[in-house]
Design a protein around this motif. Structure first.
Motif, mmCIF file in Angstrom:
data_model
loop_
_atom_site.group_PDB
_atom_site.id
_atom_site.type_symbol
_atom_site.label_atom_id
_atom_site.label_comp_id
_atom_site.label_asym_id
_atom_site.label_seq_id
_atom_site.Cartn_x
_atom_site.Cartn_y
_atom_site.Cartn_z
ATOM 1 N N ALA A 1 5.347 31.059 -29.087
ATOM 2 C CA ALA A 1 3.992 30.577 -29.380
ATOM 3 C C ALA A 1 3.015 30.773 -28.231
ATOM 4 C CB ALA A 1 4.039 29.096 -29.761
ATOM 5 N N VAL A 2 3.491 31.164 -27.042
ATOM 6 C CA VAL A 2 2.569 31.428 -25.932
ATOM 7 C C VAL A 2 1.842 32.750 -26.154
ATOM 8 C CG1 VAL A 2 2.369 31.889 -23.459
ATOM 9 C CG2 VAL A 2 3.882 30.072 -24.268
ATOM 10 N N GLN A 3 2.558 33.788 -26.488
ATOM 11 C CA GLN A 3 1.966 35.108 -26.666
ATOM 12 C C GLN A 3 1.519 35.376 -28.103
ATOM 13 O OE1 GLN A 3 1.273 37.034 -24.118
ATOM 14 N NE2 GLN A 3 2.248 35.608 -22.689
ATOM 15 N N THR A 4 2.005 34.575 -29.045
ATOM 16 C CA THR A 4 1.635 34.726 -30.453
ATOM 17 C C THR A 4 0.979 33.428 -30.900
ATOM 18 O OG1 THR A 4 3.540 36.175 -30.828
ATOM 19 C CG2 THR A 4 2.486 35.223 -32.777
ATOM 20 N N GLY A 5 -0.313 33.439 -31.114
ATOM 21 C CA GLY A 5 -1.016 32.211 -31.466
ATOM 22 C C GLY A 5 -0.493 31.589 -32.751
ATOM 23 N N MET A 6 -0.138 30.319 -32.670
ATOM 24 C CA MET A 6 0.391 29.607 -33.830
ATOM 25 C C MET A 6 -0.287 28.248 -33.941
ATOM 26 S SD MET A 6 4.481 30.352 -33.542
ATOM 27 C CE MET A 6 5.132 32.032 -33.693
ATOM 28 N N GLY A 7 -0.752 27.916 -35.115
ATOM 29 C CA GLY A 7 -1.373 26.625 -35.319
ATOM 30 C C GLY A 7 -0.424 25.474 -35.043
ATOM 31 N N PHE A 8 -0.970 24.371 -34.602
ATOM 32 C CA PHE A 8 -0.223 23.139 -34.327
ATOM 33 C C PHE A 8 0.678 23.230 -33.091
ATOM 34 C CE2 PHE A 8 -0.642 23.541 -39.010
ATOM 35 C CZ PHE A 8 -1.658 22.610 -39.179
ATOM 36 N N HIS A 9 0.569 24.299 -32.323
ATOM 37 C CA HIS A 9 1.420 24.487 -31.150
ATOM 38 C C HIS A 9 0.669 24.316 -29.831
ATOM 39 C CE1 HIS A 9 4.170 26.229 -34.084
ATOM 40 N NE2 HIS A 9 5.102 26.356 -33.159
ATOM 41 N N SER A 10 -0.528 23.723 -29.845
ATOM 42 C CA SER A 10 -1.339 23.655 -28.625
ATOM 43 C C SER A 10 -0.618 22.969 -27.478
ATOM 44 C CB SER A 10 -2.651 22.919 -28.899
ATOM 45 O OG SER A 10 -3.433 23.608 -29.832
ATOM 46 N N GLY A 11 0.079 21.866 -27.749
ATOM 47 C CA GLY A 11 0.745 21.126 -26.691
ATOM 48 C C GLY A 11 1.860 21.916 -26.037
ATOM 49 N N ILE A 12 2.808 22.383 -26.845
ATOM 50 C CA ILE A 12 3.959 23.084 -26.286
ATOM 51 C C ILE A 12 3.572 24.455 -25.740
ATOM 52 C CG2 ILE A 12 4.663 24.025 -28.530
ATOM 53 C CD1 ILE A 12 6.937 22.966 -25.575
ATOM 54 N N ALA A 13 2.642 25.154 -26.412
ATOM 55 C CA ALA A 13 2.229 26.471 -25.925
ATOM 56 C C ALA A 13 1.530 26.365 -24.577
ATOM 57 C CB ALA A 13 1.324 27.157 -26.949
ATOM 58 N N SER A 14 0.760 25.302 -24.382
ATOM 59 C CA SER A 14 0.098 25.100 -23.089
ATOM 60 C C SER A 14 1.115 24.872 -21.977
ATOM 61 C CB SER A 14 -0.860 23.911 -23.172
ATOM 62 O OG SER A 14 -1.883 24.142 -24.104
ATOM 63 N N ALA A 15 2.105 24.017 -22.243
ATOM 64 C CA ALA A 15 3.119 23.722 -21.233
ATOM 65 C C ALA A 15 3.970 24.942 -20.922
ATOM 66 C CB ALA A 15 3.999 22.563 -21.703
ATOM 67 N N LYS A 16 4.362 25.670 -21.957
ATOM 68 C CA LYS A 16 5.193 26.849 -21.729
ATOM 69 C C LYS A 16 4.377 28.011 -21.154
ATOM 70 C CE LYS A 16 9.184 25.286 -23.207
ATOM 71 N NZ LYS A 16 10.314 25.075 -22.276
ATOM 72 N N GLY A 17 3.072 28.021 -21.431
ATOM 73 C CA GLY A 17 2.218 29.001 -20.769
ATOM 74 C C GLY A 17 2.212 28.790 -19.267
ATOM 75 N N ALA A 18 2.234 27.526 -18.861
ATOM 76 C CA ALA A 18 2.345 27.218 -17.430
ATOM 77 C C ALA A 18 3.665 27.725 -16.871
ATOM 78 C CB ALA A 18 2.212 25.712 -17.218
ATOM 79 N N ILE A 19 4.733 27.615 -17.660
ATOM 80 C CA ILE A 19 6.038 28.139 -17.227
ATOM 81 C C ILE A 19 5.960 29.644 -17.002
ATOM 82 C CG2 ILE A 19 8.336 28.705 -18.111
ATOM 83 C CD1 ILE A 19 8.322 25.978 -16.947
ATOM 84 N N GLU A 20 5.296 30.361 -17.885
ATOM 85 C CA GLU A 20 5.199 31.814 -17.720
ATOM 86 C C GLU A 20 4.451 32.180 -16.445
ATOM 87 O OE1 GLU A 20 4.159 34.180 -21.058
ATOM 88 O OE2 GLU A 20 5.586 33.193 -22.405
ATOM 89 N N GLY A 21 3.398 31.440 -16.140
ATOM 90 C CA GLY A 21 2.694 31.685 -14.888
ATOM 91 C C GLY A 21 3.565 31.383 -13.690
ATOM 92 N N LEU A 22 4.334 30.312 -13.768
ATOM 93 C CA LEU A 22 5.246 29.949 -12.683
ATOM 94 C C LEU A 22 6.310 31.023 -12.475
ATOM 95 C CD1 LEU A 22 6.213 27.725 -10.672
ATOM 96 C CD2 LEU A 22 7.607 26.817 -12.548
ATOM 97 N N VAL A 23 6.837 31.552 -13.559
ATOM 98 C CA VAL A 23 7.856 32.598 -13.466
ATOM 99 C C VAL A 23 7.337 33.790 -12.674
ATOM 100 C CG1 VAL A 23 9.029 34.398 -14.819
ATOM 101 C CG2 VAL A 23 9.215 32.007 -15.512
ATOM 102 N N ARG A 24 6.161 34.257 -13.004
ATOM 103 C CA ARG A 24 5.638 35.458 -12.341
ATOM 104 C C ARG A 24 5.294 35.185 -10.882
ATOM 105 N NH1 ARG A 24 3.129 35.712 -17.662
ATOM 106 N NH2 ARG A 24 4.091 37.404 -18.850
ATOM 107 N N SER A 25 4.725 34.027 -10.606
ATOM 108 C CA SER A 25 4.360 33.691 -9.231
ATOM 109 C C SER A 25 5.594 33.519 -8.354
ATOM 110 C CB SER A 25 3.513 32.420 -9.217
ATOM 111 O OG SER A 25 3.122 32.095 -7.900
ATOM 112 N N LEU A 26 6.583 32.767 -8.844
ATOM 113 C CA LEU A 26 7.795 32.550 -8.057
ATOM 114 C C LEU A 26 8.597 33.833 -7.892
ATOM 115 C CD1 LEU A 26 9.427 29.130 -9.015
ATOM 116 C CD2 LEU A 26 8.268 29.791 -6.908
ATOM 117 N N ALA A 27 8.605 34.672 -8.921
ATOM 118 C CA ALA A 27 9.317 35.948 -8.810
ATOM 119 C C ALA A 27 8.766 36.770 -7.652
ATOM 120 C CB ALA A 27 9.217 36.732 -10.114
ATOM 121 N N ALA A 28 7.444 36.765 -7.497
ATOM 122 C CA ALA A 28 6.828 37.486 -6.386
ATOM 123 C C ALA A 28 7.131 36.820 -5.046
ATOM 124 C CB ALA A 28 5.313 37.560 -6.602
ATOM 125 N N GLU A 29 7.033 35.491 -5.021
ATOM 126 C CA GLU A 29 7.217 34.762 -3.766
ATOM 127 C C GLU A 29 8.655 34.794 -3.280
ATOM 128 O OE1 GLU A 29 6.454 30.191 -2.211
ATOM 129 O OE2 GLU A 29 5.187 31.034 -3.795
#
Length: 226
Positions: free
Chosen positions: A119-147
């Motif tokens: 639901a992060v990369q594919t917009g789905m109704g009613f998923h705003s809460g979980i998609a927002s939290a998991k979107g943060a996870i995706e950003g963390l993954v890329r940042s930590l992978a670099a660091e």
């Protein structure tokens, strides 16, 4: 995986349990933590902590499994709901990673696996809460992978679609709901915990030694096919 130290947070049910079973079969040394455990490995990731008791001195693999499925229309999601999603899915992962960092750095080939959602990369109704939290996870993954790349620590995530776990039973409570969920996926079925666990094992293993900073969709084609 034989002889490697694998830490699984949330390893008592669902995907985490399947990962733990596969890792144990492969000969890994298992260290599992869960809120539901009654022993010294009980861990509530929503509480503040800076250390985790009983971690191995060297961590070769770390998997963070806690998650939630709270689907509501946006106008019914309170700020408290958003904070709750972030506490479990994102801040819990941050606490675990910060508590485990020095142990990961002592490995010659450490791998971290987190979980996102289709639901992060594919917009789905009613998923705003979980998609927002998991979107943060995706950003963390890329940042930590670099660091952490200079320390030879790989960081990736698996992004499943609906999977048949205890957490998802509210969405699969009748045969009609299960059948409808199956039909939404191009491959004609929802996921099994083993599907996600096998992908996780790949990312933990040396077979994926040149992969980091990636989000691996394991979703029956949901994110890319119509």
């Amino acid at each position: 995986m034989k002889g490697r130290n694998i830490v699984i947070i949330g390893g008592n049910s669902g995907i985490g349990k399947s990962v733990a079973e596969l890792a144990k079969e492969s000969g890994a040394n298992m260290f599992t933590y869960s809120k539901s455990q009654d022993d010294s490995n009980s861990l509530d990731v929503t509480e503040d902590f800076s250390e985790i008791a009983g971690l191995p001195e060297v961590i070769d693999g770390l998997v963070y499994c806690p998650g939630s499925i709270n689907l509501k229309p946006f106008h019914r999601i309170s700020i408290a709901d958003f904070k709750s999603e972030m506490e479990l899915n994102f801040f819990g992962a941050v606490r675990v990673l910060q508590s485990s960092m020095k142990n990961l750095k002592k490995s010659d080939h450490a791998s971290v696996v987190l979980y996102s959602t289709v639901a992060v990369q594919t917009g789905m109704g009613f998923h705003s809460g979980i998609a927002s939290a998991k979107g943060a996870i995706e950003g963390l993954v890329r940042s930590l992978a670099a660091e952490w790349a200079p320390n030879n620590i790989r960081v990736n995530a698996v992004a499943p679609s609906l999977t048949d776990t205890p957490l998802a039973q509210q969405l699969l409570s009748t045969e009609d709901k299960r059948s409808a969920s199956d039909k939404r996926h191009p491959l004609g079925r929802i996921g099994k915990p083993e599907d996600i666990a096998e992908a996780t094992m790949y990312l933990l293993s040396e077979k994926s030694s040149w992969i980091t900073g990636q989000i691996l969709p394991v979703d029956g084609g949901m994110s890319s096919l119509k």
